[in-house]
Write an enzyme that holds these catalytic residues in place. Sequence first.
Site, mmCIF file in Angstrom:
data_model
loop_
_atom_site.group_PDB
_atom_site.id
_atom_site.type_symbol
_atom_site.label_atom_id
_atom_site.label_comp_id
_atom_site.label_asym_id
_atom_site.label_seq_id
_atom_site.Cartn_x
_atom_site.Cartn_y
_atom_site.Cartn_z
ATOM 1 N N ARG A 148 -19.971 -21.217 -24.928
ATOM 2 C CA ARG A 148 -19.147 -20.795 -23.782
ATOM 3 C C ARG A 148 -19.961 -19.895 -22.851
ATOM 4 O O ARG A 148 -19.795 -19.926 -21.638
ATOM 5 C CB ARG A 148 -17.877 -20.062 -24.234
ATOM 6 C CG ARG A 148 -17.137 -19.377 -23.074
ATOM 7 C CD ARG A 148 -15.643 -19.169 -23.290
ATOM 8 N NE ARG A 148 -15.319 -18.685 -24.603
ATOM 9 C CZ ARG A 148 -15.398 -17.399 -24.999
ATOM 10 N NH1 ARG A 148 -15.800 -16.463 -24.164
ATOM 11 N NH2 ARG A 148 -15.080 -17.066 -26.225
ATOM 12 N N TYR B 152 -11.441 -30.373 1.665
ATOM 13 C CA TYR B 152 -11.108 -31.257 0.550
ATOM 14 C C TYR B 152 -9.722 -30.871 0.008
ATOM 15 O O TYR B 152 -9.409 -29.683 -0.114
ATOM 16 C CB TYR B 152 -12.193 -31.091 -0.513
ATOM 17 C CG TYR B 152 -11.954 -31.869 -1.777
ATOM 18 C CD1 TYR B 152 -12.169 -33.238 -1.826
ATOM 19 C CD2 TYR B 152 -11.516 -31.229 -2.931
ATOM 20 C CE1 TYR B 152 -11.949 -33.948 -2.997
ATOM 21 C CE2 TYR B 152 -11.303 -31.935 -4.101
ATOM 22 C CZ TYR B 152 -11.516 -33.286 -4.128
ATOM 23 O OH TYR B 152 -11.299 -33.992 -5.280
ATOM 24 N N ASP C 221 -19.227 -25.803 0.862
ATOM 25 C CA ASP C 221 -19.132 -26.938 -0.052
ATOM 26 C C ASP C 221 -20.130 -27.993 0.437
ATOM 27 O O ASP C 221 -19.966 -28.552 1.522
ATOM 28 C CB ASP C 221 -17.691 -27.483 -0.050
ATOM 29 C CG ASP C 221 -17.488 -28.614 -1.056
ATOM 30 O OD1 ASP C 221 -18.466 -29.314 -1.376
ATOM 31 O OD2 ASP C 221 -16.335 -28.812 -1.494
ATOM 32 N N LYS D 245 -20.068 -35.920 -8.217
ATOM 33 C CA LYS D 245 -20.343 -36.904 -7.175
ATOM 34 C C LYS D 245 -21.832 -37.286 -7.163
ATOM 35 O O LYS D 245 -22.342 -37.724 -8.168
ATOM 36 C CB LYS D 245 -19.866 -36.357 -5.834
ATOM 37 C CG LYS D 245 -18.470 -35.696 -5.886
ATOM 38 C CD LYS D 245 -17.325 -36.668 -6.115
ATOM 39 C CE LYS D 245 -15.993 -36.000 -6.426
ATOM 40 N NZ LYS D 245 -15.522 -35.021 -5.473
HETATM 41 C C1 LIG Z 1 -14.626 -33.989 -5.496
HETATM 42 C C2 LIG Z 1 -14.779 -32.845 -4.592
HETATM 43 C C3 LIG Z 1 -14.444 -31.549 -5.008
HETATM 44 C C4 LIG Z 1 -13.846 -31.249 -6.362
HETATM 45 O O1 LIG Z 1 -14.695 -31.590 -7.406
HETATM 46 P P1 LIG Z 1 -14.169 -32.017 -8.877
HETATM 47 O O2 LIG Z 1 -15.428 -32.233 -9.627
HETATM 48 O O3 LIG Z 1 -13.307 -33.223 -8.720
HETATM 49 O O4 LIG Z 1 -13.370 -30.856 -9.403
HETATM 50 C C5 LIG Z 1 -14.639 -30.524 -4.110
HETATM 51 N N1 LIG Z 1 -15.125 -30.742 -2.867
HETATM 52 C C6 LIG Z 1 -15.440 -31.979 -2.433
HETATM 53 C C7 LIG Z 1 -15.967 -32.147 -1.050
HETATM 54 C C8 LIG Z 1 -15.274 -33.065 -3.275
HETATM 55 O O5 LIG Z 1 -15.593 -34.296 -2.833
#
Ligand SMILES: *Cc1c(COP(=O)(O)O)cnc(C)c1O
Length: 413
Positions: A67, A128, A202, A227
């Site tokens: 953890r 998002y 982000d 992603k």
């Molecule tokens: C998918 C995504 C998130 C969230 O990520 P998770 O791994 O699904 O929690 C945040 N910001 C953007 C731009 C995303 O495409």
Amino acid sequence: MLDYTFRMTNIPASYGLGTHAVHVGEGEDALQAHIAPIYQTSTFTVDDPHDYAAMASGDRPGYTYTRFNNPTVAHAERKLAALEGLGLRRQGVEVAAKIFASGMAAIGNAVLARAHAGDHVVLQDQLYGSSHGFFHELMPDFGITFSHFDPHKPGALEGELEAHPNTKLVYVETPANPTLKIVDLAEIAEIAHARGAWVIADNTFATPFCQRPLELGVDVVVQSTTKYLSGHGVIISGAVISAHTDYIKRDIGKIVRFAGPSPSPFDCWLLNLGLKTFEVRMERHCANALVVARHLAPHPKVERVLYPGLETHLFHDVAARQMPGGFGGMLSFELRGGMEAGIALMRHMRLPALAVSLGNVDSMIQHPASMTHRGVPREDRLRLGISDGLVRFSVGIENVEDILDDLDQALKA
Ligand SMILES: *Cc1c(COP(=O)(O)O)cnc(C)c1O
């Protein structure tokens, strides 16, 4: 303290992104495994109680409990810090990263590690969906207030900062989901810093291949490593990356220890594997997306294409400046036929997966008005630029002629 820091031993900082993606952290295993192995273990043994105490207090490097930290997790963290902090490292600046169990865990905790009860956060108007959810549904429960600004309105951010002198953070996303809205990161950072606020960006859509916000003055980058960074659609994870190493080690470290949003070693091992091909995947994603955007733009059934790489994009010049690596693999386009045309296209496309998520090697498509944003009142949706016929396309690394062929047959149907 726990070693979250990127400490490259043998790869020159002048080497490229792809070399870092392949090599960082490899070849450091005690048994000289060629590929960094997976430490799929909850805990670590010691020979003597004092050994545990020394490691737990940070007086000695080592691992005590997964953890808190784990070699496989730490390895992927070093790699992410190397990619997102490439330019800073070349200037001798240290960059650190911490991986979380999801992108949302990274985003929520990046905010909560910096803003506390009584503080204010200024948000870009378009974010998002789950980020919007975190700020609207969850953050107020922690006593943190928020307001929005339109990054394309001159003076809008200054106005919010003026109205809320307790602003700790400005939160942005560029290109933004799903309209590919572009925010000028260097400008935002300058305005925020003049008022003592940090900027969190982000960088999921762009990835450090296309743009590196830390080099533009952004304080903290958050990533959904679900992603492009992992790239194969098999894990959920996220990361917080910053040159404020105290923030990562102390503030983020405390949350990881005591709130426990820690990732699994297996997911981090898969992330590391995906990262090895990161640069070549991104080259193909960007190249394919530009071809698809140029193909769709003059199509009679298409009203307009939203892709920062097109000269017609409203903020193409800003994108060209801050995305030197390319314009990414994400694009959206508006069908002239509205809601019905959007649904019909989803039914006729054969190659892409009809699914939410993005950034995988295979193409993925979705229709926000009938899928992700169907619960958003139509006026609100339209105000955010999400029209009835808007289609979001995550362009994969397939042969681009095949993607065009599939789009053409589906648009004809
Ligand atoms: C998918 C995504 C998130 C969230 O990520 P998770 O791994 O699904 O929690 C945040 N910001 C953007 C731009 C995303 O495409």
